[in-house]
Design a protein around this motif. Structure first.
Motif, PDB file in Angstrom:
ATOM      1  N   MET A   1       0.848  -1.189   0.000  1.00  0.00           N
ATOM      2  CA  MET A   1       0.000   0.000   0.000  1.00  0.00           C
ATOM      3  C   MET A   1       0.883   1.238   0.000  1.00  0.00           C
ATOM      4  SD  MET A   1      -2.827  -1.076   2.854  1.00  0.00           S
ATOM      5  CE  MET A   1      -3.679  -2.628   2.771  1.00  0.00           C
ATOM      6  N   SER A   2       0.503   2.282  -0.744  1.00  0.00           N
ATOM      7  CA  SER A   2       1.302   3.495  -0.784  1.00  0.00           C
ATOM      8  C   SER A   2       0.404   4.655  -1.168  1.00  0.00           C
ATOM      9  CB  SER A   2       2.449   3.340  -1.778  1.00  0.00           C
ATOM     10  OG  SER A   2       1.926   3.115  -3.075  1.00  0.00           O
ATOM     11  N   GLY A   3       1.012   5.838  -1.157  1.00  0.00           N
ATOM     12  CA  GLY A   3       0.287   6.999  -1.640  1.00  0.00           C
ATOM     13  C   GLY A   3      -0.328   7.864  -0.573  1.00  0.00           C
ATOM     14  N   TYR A   4      -0.081   7.573   0.728  1.00  0.00           N
ATOM     15  CA  TYR A   4      -0.636   8.392   1.795  1.00  0.00           C
ATOM     16  C   TYR A   4       0.441   9.322   2.358  1.00  0.00           C
ATOM     17  CZ  TYR A   4      -4.544   5.152   1.571  1.00  0.00           C
ATOM     18  OH  TYR A   4      -5.603   4.404   1.129  1.00  0.00           O
ATOM     19  N   ASP A   5       0.075  10.569   2.566  1.00  0.00           N
ATOM     20  CA  ASP A   5       0.974  11.502   3.223  1.00  0.00           C
ATOM     21  C   ASP A   5       0.992  11.270   4.724  1.00  0.00           C
ATOM     22  OD1 ASP A   5       1.545  12.935   0.794  1.00  0.00           O
ATOM     23  OD2 ASP A   5      -0.427  13.885   0.982  1.00  0.00           O
ATOM     24  N   VAL A   6      -0.192  11.006   5.285  1.00  0.00           N
ATOM     25  CA  VAL A   6      -0.356  10.871   6.734  1.00  0.00           C
ATOM     26  C   VAL A   6      -1.197   9.645   7.027  1.00  0.00           C
ATOM     27  CG1 VAL A   6      -1.160  11.983   8.860  1.00  0.00           C
ATOM     28  CG2 VAL A   6      -0.314  13.400   6.959  1.00  0.00           C
ATOM     29  N   VAL A   7      -0.783   8.864   8.028  1.00  0.00           N
ATOM     30  CA  VAL A   7      -1.628   7.798   8.561  1.00  0.00           C
ATOM     31  C   VAL A   7      -1.982   8.164   9.999  1.00  0.00           C
ATOM     32  CG1 VAL A   7      -1.788   5.378   9.226  1.00  0.00           C
ATOM     33  CG2 VAL A   7      -0.661   6.005   7.091  1.00  0.00           C
ATOM     34  N   VAL A   8      -3.273   8.192  10.290  1.00  0.00           N
ATOM     35  CA  VAL A   8      -3.779   8.487  11.631  1.00  0.00           C
ATOM     36  C   VAL A   8      -4.280   7.187  12.239  1.00  0.00           C
ATOM     37  CG1 VAL A   8      -5.460   9.769  12.997  1.00  0.00           C
ATOM     38  CG2 VAL A   8      -4.437  10.822  10.970  1.00  0.00           C
ATOM     39  N   CYS A   9      -3.770   6.836  13.406  1.00  0.00           N
ATOM     40  CA  CYS A   9      -4.149   5.595  14.082  1.00  0.00           C
ATOM     41  C   CYS A   9      -5.175   5.898  15.162  1.00  0.00           C
ATOM     42  CB  CYS A   9      -2.918   4.927  14.684  1.00  0.00           C
ATOM     43  SG  CYS A   9      -1.674   4.490  13.461  1.00  0.00           S
ATOM     44  N   GLY A  10      -6.441   5.634  14.862  1.00  0.00           N
ATOM     45  CA  GLY A  10      -7.521   5.885  15.798  1.00  0.00           C
ATOM     46  C   GLY A  10      -8.528   6.859  15.220  1.00  0.00           C
ATOM     47  N   ALA A  11      -9.821   6.518  15.332  1.00  0.00           N
ATOM     48  CA  ALA A  11     -10.888   7.352  14.764  1.00  0.00           C
ATOM     49  C   ALA A  11     -11.818   7.870  15.841  1.00  0.00           C
ATOM     50  CB  ALA A  11     -11.672   6.573  13.704  1.00  0.00           C
ATOM     51  N   GLY A  12     -11.258   8.198  17.023  1.00  0.00           N
ATOM     52  CA  GLY A  12     -12.011   8.954  18.014  1.00  0.00           C
ATOM     53  C   GLY A  12     -11.959  10.428  17.656  1.00  0.00           C
ATOM     54  N   VAL A  13     -12.328  11.283  18.607  1.00  0.00           N
ATOM     55  CA  VAL A  13     -12.314  12.721  18.340  1.00  0.00           C
ATOM     56  C   VAL A  13     -10.915  13.194  17.963  1.00  0.00           C
ATOM     57  CG1 VAL A  13     -12.477  14.975  19.466  1.00  0.00           C
ATOM     58  CG2 VAL A  13     -14.353  13.352  19.670  1.00  0.00           C
ATOM     59  N   ALA A  14      -9.883  12.721  18.678  1.00  0.00           N
ATOM     60  CA  ALA A  14      -8.518  13.162  18.388  1.00  0.00           C
ATOM     61  C   ALA A  14      -8.104  12.787  16.973  1.00  0.00           C
ATOM     62  CB  ALA A  14      -7.545  12.572  19.402  1.00  0.00           C
ATOM     63  N   GLY A  15      -8.352  11.548  16.581  1.00  0.00           N
ATOM     64  CA  GLY A  15      -7.950  11.089  15.265  1.00  0.00           C
ATOM     65  C   GLY A  15      -8.713  11.775  14.143  1.00  0.00           C
ATOM     66  N   LEU A  16     -10.029  11.910  14.302  1.00  0.00           N
ATOM     67  CA  LEU A  16     -10.820  12.562  13.263  1.00  0.00           C
ATOM     68  C   LEU A  16     -10.513  14.050  13.179  1.00  0.00           C
ATOM     69  CD1 LEU A  16     -14.240  10.737  13.762  1.00  0.00           C
ATOM     70  CD2 LEU A  16     -12.571  10.386  11.919  1.00  0.00           C
ATOM     71  N   ALA A  17     -10.235  14.674  14.330  1.00  0.00           N
ATOM     72  CA  ALA A  17      -9.843  16.088  14.312  1.00  0.00           C
ATOM     73  C   ALA A  17      -8.524  16.258  13.566  1.00  0.00           C
ATOM     74  CB  ALA A  17      -9.732  16.625  15.739  1.00  0.00           C
ATOM     75  N   ALA A  18      -7.573  15.349  13.826  1.00  0.00           N
ATOM     76  CA  ALA A  18      -6.299  15.410  13.110  1.00  0.00           C
ATOM     77  C   ALA A  18      -6.510  15.223  11.609  1.00  0.00           C
ATOM     78  CB  ALA A  18      -5.338  14.350  13.647  1.00  0.00           C
ATOM     79  N   ALA A  19      -7.419  14.322  11.235  1.00  0.00           N
ATOM     80  CA  ALA A  19      -7.693  14.089   9.824  1.00  0.00           C
ATOM     81  C   ALA A  19      -8.342  15.314   9.180  1.00  0.00           C
ATOM     82  CB  ALA A  19      -8.589  12.865   9.661  1.00  0.00           C
ATOM     83  N   CYS A  20      -9.249  15.971   9.903  1.00  0.00           N
ATOM     84  CA  CYS A  20      -9.857  17.200   9.392  1.00  0.00           C
ATOM     85  C   CYS A  20      -8.792  18.268   9.163  1.00  0.00           C
ATOM     86  CB  CYS A  20     -10.905  17.728  10.373  1.00  0.00           C
ATOM     87  SG  CYS A  20     -12.513  16.915  10.308  1.00  0.00           S
ATOM     88  N   ALA A  21      -7.941  18.459  10.173  1.00  0.00           N
ATOM     89  CA  ALA A  21      -6.948  19.525  10.121  1.00  0.00           C
ATOM     90  C   ALA A  21      -5.899  19.279   9.043  1.00  0.00           C
ATOM     91  CB  ALA A  21      -6.280  19.668  11.487  1.00  0.00           C
ATOM     92  N   LEU A  22      -5.394  18.053   8.971  1.00  0.00           N
ATOM     93  CA  LEU A  22      -4.335  17.743   8.010  1.00  0.00           C
ATOM     94  C   LEU A  22      -4.892  17.563   6.597  1.00  0.00           C
ATOM     95  CD1 LEU A  22      -2.241  15.333  10.237  1.00  0.00           C
ATOM     96  CD2 LEU A  22      -1.860  17.760   9.801  1.00  0.00           C
ATOM     97  N   GLY A  23      -6.100  17.032   6.514  1.00  0.00           N
ATOM     98  CA  GLY A  23      -6.737  16.924   5.206  1.00  0.00           C
ATOM     99  C   GLY A  23      -7.023  18.292   4.606  1.00  0.00           C
ATOM    100  N   ALA A  24      -7.331  19.269   5.467  1.00  0.00           N
ATOM    101  CA  ALA A  24      -7.606  20.622   4.982  1.00  0.00           C
ATOM    102  C   ALA A  24      -6.359  21.272   4.388  1.00  0.00           C
ATOM    103  CB  ALA A  24      -8.153  21.481   6.119  1.00  0.00           C
ATOM    104  N   LEU A  25      -5.181  20.752   4.718  1.00  0.00           N
ATOM    105  CA  LEU A  25      -3.940  21.263   4.125  1.00  0.00           C
ATOM    106  C   LEU A  25      -3.682  20.675   2.747  1.00  0.00           C
ATOM    107  CD1 LEU A  25      -1.499  21.126   7.201  1.00  0.00           C
ATOM    108  CD2 LEU A  25      -2.902  23.042   6.394  1.00  0.00           C
TER     109      LEU A  25
END
Length: 414
Positions: free
Chosen positions: A1-25
């Motif tokens: 598997m390849s092609g990801y800039d960031v891997v977030v481990c965990g989909a609680g509030v912290a993980g989804l918030a990180a995904a929102c913030a980093l995805g927005a970049l």
């Protein structure tokens, strides 16, 4: 598997918030979560104004409001009979959203998921074991679906974080000598729209409204207090709770009806020695925990995500050296703020929970001192940490303060 800039481990509030913030970049983000469905836990339900400002930028606040989230105007410490002893009036805050917002934890997760940028993928039912390492730097994640390389790994897998342990980051966890029994009470429409915390001889009691006429009630208990209680024993216990806290009388009927729907939650505080290693950052409870009294845990996780995205944006690329420099800046900034916010949460818990004279004098002194009370509110709200001096601490304990009625400049401006 390849092609990801960031891997977030965990989909609680912290993980989804990180995904929102980093995805927005504009980064391509993969979120891994071992659970197929979110756990229906009675935590992380009150959002502070500082978090609302961040979430509004991601489009989350509007989704929550449309889903029926409840605006709360105050955080009030009360005597057992309900009389206010300290009132944090959020209407005095210098922000466009001077209120708290309350909704169920799964609904907050749903709103975060609904706001994820198009470059974010969430994959559930995936077990992740440990980081991938290359020359002393984290370069991806090992999972049961194979190795996943990434320029940055974000560990958001909770207080017992496997990723933190595998990255050899240490944390000293301090467990409080009590638990919090959480109850969801249905049909309690008469409760004030605030967070009310009662000081009683038997410990903390907290309630706040949730959507659809429900109320969340927390009751401080000893670790084994409710273990093995049958229905009759649980009812006798509830009567003792009500008898020791007359302020809960308006909730008495719905409390009795909701006894079977209880969860017992631990309370702890911790802060990792470092929030980063090269290529990896901790966010949320993987890096820190706080007593829930001041509603800081979820809000601190959102601030983590926002700060992480800020330093990465300023870096301008995901080249290893640039990322690692940004991570060092993230660690420095967040550990300072988390240390201060953690102390505020701990002191707030002690004022409400402890029966010591000093704790009760501090609560009374803070409640009567407009200046200090507003400074504490600014910190708790997430709008910026206001440091209390040693002299301020003495004023909280009763030393006369000639400035006690002189509000801070920011409050006067409102």
């Amino acid at each position: 598997m390849s092609g990801y800039d960031v891997v977030v481990c965990g989909a609680g509030v912290a993980g989804l918030a990180a995904a929102c913030a980093l995805g927005a970049l504009g980064h391509r983000v993969l979120v891994l979560e071992k659970r197929l469905m979110p756990a229906p836990v009675a935590k992380g339900e009150v959002l502070q104004p500082g978090s609302l400002a961040i979430l509004r930028g991601w489009g989350v606040t509007d989704l929550l409001e449309r889903a029926g989230a409840v605006r709360l105007s105050k955080l009030v410490a009360r005597a057992a009979d309900g009389r206010p002893r300290m009132v944090l009036d959020y209407g005095r805050l210098p922000t466009d959203q001077p209120w708290l917002l309350a909704h169920d934890y799964p609904s907050i997760l749903e709103a975060l998921t609904g706001a994820l940028p198009s470059g974010v993928e969430v994959r559930r039912g995936v077990v992740f074991d440990q980081p991938l390492w290359t020359a002393g730097r984290v370069t991806g994640v090992r999972s049961d679906e194979g190795d996943i390389p990434a320029s940055l790994v974000v560990a958001a897998d909770g207080i017992t974080s496997r990723m933190r342990t595998a990255a050899r980051l240490s944390t000293e966890r301090h467990d409080y000598a009590h638990r919090l029994a959480a109850f969801e009470l249905a049909g309690a429409d008469t409760v004030d729209r605030d967070v009310s915390a009662y000081v009683t001889e038997d410990g903390l009691r907290v309630h706040y409204p949730l959507p659809r006429g429900r109320v969340r009630l927390y009751v401080q208990v000893a670790p084994d207090e409710l273990r093995d209680l049958e229905e009759d024993g649980l009812r006798r216990w509830a009567e003792r709770v009500l008898g020791g806290c007359p302020g809960l009388a308006p909730l008495a009927s719905v409390f009795r009806d909701g006894l079977a729907r209880k969860q017992v939650l631990p309370a702890s505080r911790s802060l990792a020695d470092s929030l980063v290693v090269p290529g990896l950052a901790l966010v949320g409870e993987s890096g820190h925990s706080m007593h829930p009294m001041a509603a800081q845990g979820m809000n601190s996780a959102i601030a983590d995500a926002h700060e992480l995205a800020t330093v990465l944006r300023q870096g301008g690329s995901l080249a290893p050296g640039v990322v690692d420099h940004a991570l060092r800046r993230y660690d420095n900034a967040r550990r300072i703020d988390l240390g201060r916010v953690g102390r505020v949460s701990h002191n707030a818990a002690r004022m409400i929970i402890s029966r010591s004279r000093l704790a009760q004098r501090a609560l009374t002194g803070t409640g009567r001192n407009d200046r200090i009370r507003h400074e504490v509110m600014h910190t708790v709200s997430g709008l910026g940490v206001r440091r209390l001096t040693l002299l301020d601490r003495l004023h909280q304990l009763g030393l006369p303060d000639p400035r006690s009625t002189r509000l801070p400049t920011w409050a006067r401006a409102r």
